[in-house]
Design an enzyme around this catalytic site. Structure first.
Site, PDB file in Angstrom:
ATOM      1  N   GLY A   1       4.185  -1.255   3.899  1.00  0.00           N
ATOM      2  CA  GLY A   1       3.355  -2.159   4.687  1.00  0.00           C
ATOM      3  C   GLY A   1       3.460  -3.614   4.291  1.00  0.00           C
ATOM      4  O   GLY A   1       2.534  -4.395   4.537  1.00  0.00           O
ATOM      5  N   GLY A   2       4.582  -4.012   3.715  1.00  0.00           N
ATOM      6  CA  GLY A   2       4.706  -5.372   3.201  1.00  0.00           C
ATOM      7  C   GLY A   2       4.557  -6.448   4.262  1.00  0.00           C
ATOM      8  O   GLY A   2       3.862  -7.450   4.061  1.00  0.00           O
TER       9      GLY A   2
ATOM     10  N   ILE B   1      11.601  -4.020   2.343  1.00  0.00           N
ATOM     11  CA  ILE B   1      11.370  -3.939   3.788  1.00  0.00           C
ATOM     12  C   ILE B   1      11.874  -2.598   4.312  1.00  0.00           C
ATOM     13  O   ILE B   1      12.878  -2.068   3.840  1.00  0.00           O
ATOM     14  CB  ILE B   1      12.098  -5.104   4.486  1.00  0.00           C
ATOM     15  CG1 ILE B   1      11.541  -6.443   3.983  1.00  0.00           C
ATOM     16  CG2 ILE B   1      11.971  -5.012   6.005  1.00  0.00           C
ATOM     17  CD1 ILE B   1      12.400  -7.637   4.331  1.00  0.00           C
ATOM     18  N   GLY B   2      11.169  -2.036   5.300  1.00  0.00           N
ATOM     19  CA  GLY B   2      11.535  -0.721   5.812  1.00  0.00           C
ATOM     20  C   GLY B   2      11.375   0.336   4.746  1.00  0.00           C
ATOM     21  O   GLY B   2      12.164   1.273   4.633  1.00  0.00           O
ATOM     22  N   ALA B   3      10.287   0.178   3.968  1.00  0.00           N
ATOM     23  CA  ALA B   3      10.127   0.993   2.763  1.00  0.00           C
ATOM     24  C   ALA B   3       8.837   1.793   2.728  1.00  0.00           C
ATOM     25  O   ALA B   3       8.514   2.417   1.722  1.00  0.00           O
ATOM     26  CB  ALA B   3      10.190   0.091   1.527  1.00  0.00           C
TER      27      ALA B   3
ATOM     28  N   ASP C   1      -1.056  -0.898  10.855  1.00  0.00           N
ATOM     29  CA  ASP C   1      -1.644  -0.832   9.514  1.00  0.00           C
ATOM     30  C   ASP C   1      -2.071  -2.196   8.981  1.00  0.00           C
ATOM     31  O   ASP C   1      -2.532  -2.319   7.851  1.00  0.00           O
ATOM     32  CB  ASP C   1      -0.683  -0.161   8.527  1.00  0.00           C
ATOM     33  CG  ASP C   1       0.645  -0.892   8.388  1.00  0.00           C
ATOM     34  OD1 ASP C   1       0.860  -1.884   9.107  1.00  0.00           O
ATOM     35  OD2 ASP C   1       1.466  -0.467   7.560  1.00  0.00           O
TER      36      ASP C   1
ATOM     37  N   LYS D   1       0.857  -1.190   0.000  1.00  0.00           N
ATOM     38  CA  LYS D   1       0.000   0.000   0.000  1.00  0.00           C
ATOM     39  C   LYS D   1       0.892   1.238   0.000  1.00  0.00           C
ATOM     40  O   LYS D   1       2.072   1.189   0.368  1.00  0.00           O
ATOM     41  CB  LYS D   1      -0.953   0.014   1.196  1.00  0.00           C
ATOM     42  CG  LYS D   1      -0.290  -0.018   2.572  1.00  0.00           C
ATOM     43  CD  LYS D   1       0.027   1.373   3.118  1.00  0.00           C
ATOM     44  CE  LYS D   1       0.707   1.283   4.485  1.00  0.00           C
ATOM     45  NZ  LYS D   1       1.656   2.379   4.719  1.00  0.00           N
TER      46      LYS D   1
END
Length: 269
Positions: free
Chosen positions: A96-97, A91-93, A132, A8
């Site tokens: 919301g993965g 990741i850390g992006a 989230d 998202k």
């Protein structure tokens, strides 16, 4: 059972205030995009979890998919499963993965074991995992508030637009992102602005993390400006970073312009 947990973006992100519990209340629009992981959940003799693709930091036993399984296994006495995750969403992006993977694990287990858990109940389980995470149960554009786990409808018309997501490979933890911000209420109502044509968003729809993170990582600011130079109608950082996105009127092949970065592009639904 094979599912594809999607990412998202945050369109606008106002950090309203710090809560007594240490979290922050925010205002944002969560919008699903097509950049996805692959998640396979099958019956097994013993429980196992395995991840391929992008390396996930930390202990594998702390993965959010495992937490999702353990919650439902406790309440519904589930038999063991094998979970295989192919990680492609950075990741850390700010995408919301990990939350998506956990939410889709809840949905997969509900289907696999025919548990009959309502959508509202699935959201409640997801909220126990992350702020989230509940968004990915319904997986539709929403206005979010409080910790980012409460939702309301939003009037936004960008379906059919072309979006480019650019991740420069900078890992930004939530703790790092919040350490530099000062919480305050926005003078402009986010829902009102987002109901306007996208041409009106620039300069009004803001991400409060950008000021400090752009100063710390100039590459993020440069990437945003490059998206505008390529013709983006609106560009911003998603969530607490480090992914930047640009929304375009028509299709654009952005790959030649960002050869060294992870990139996803496609049509918004």
């Amino acid at each position: 059972m094979l599912l594809f947990p999607n990412a998202k973006i945050n369109i606008g992100l106002n950090i309203v205030e710090k809560r007594p519990d240490g979290f922050h209340n925010i205002e944002s629009c969560f919008y699903p995009v097509g950049w996805s992981d692959a998640l396979e959940v099958t019956l097994a003799e013993t429980f196992s979890f395995h991840a391929d693709g992008i390396s996930i930091p930390g202990n594998a036993s702390d993965n959010l998919c495992i937490r999702a399984y353990e919650m439902l296994a406790k309440d519904y006495h589930l038999s063991p499963v094998k979970i295989h995750l192919l990680k492609t969403v950075p990741i850390g992006a700010g995408l919301g993965g990990g939350s998506a993977d956990a939410a889709f694990t809840i949905k997969a287990l509900n289907q696999l074991f025919d548990l009959g858990i309502s959508v509202d109940e699935q959201e409640q389980y997801a909220r126990r995992i992350g702020s989230d995470c509940a968004f990915f149960i319904r997986n539709k554009p929403v206005y979010c508030f409080e910790k980012g786990d409460q939702f309301d409808t939003i009037d936004i018309s960008i379906s059919g637009k072309w979006i480019v997501l650019v991740n420069p490979g900078i890992h930004i933890s939530t703790v790092e992102a919040y350490s530099g911000v000062v919480a305050k209420r926005s003078a402009e109502d986010l829902r009102t602005i987002l109901s306007q044509p996208i041409s009106e968003w620039k300069g009004h729809v803001k991400n409060d993390f950008e000021a400090t993170l752009f100063a710390k990582y100039p590459l993020l600011a440069e990437t945003k400006e490059k998206l505008y130079s390529l013709g983006a109608e609106y560009a911003a950082m998603s969530g607490s970073g480090s992914t930047l996105f640009g929304i375009f009127e028509g299709e654009l092949n952005a790959k030649p312009h960002f050869p060294d970065f992870r990139l996803w592009q496609g049509i918004l639904k």
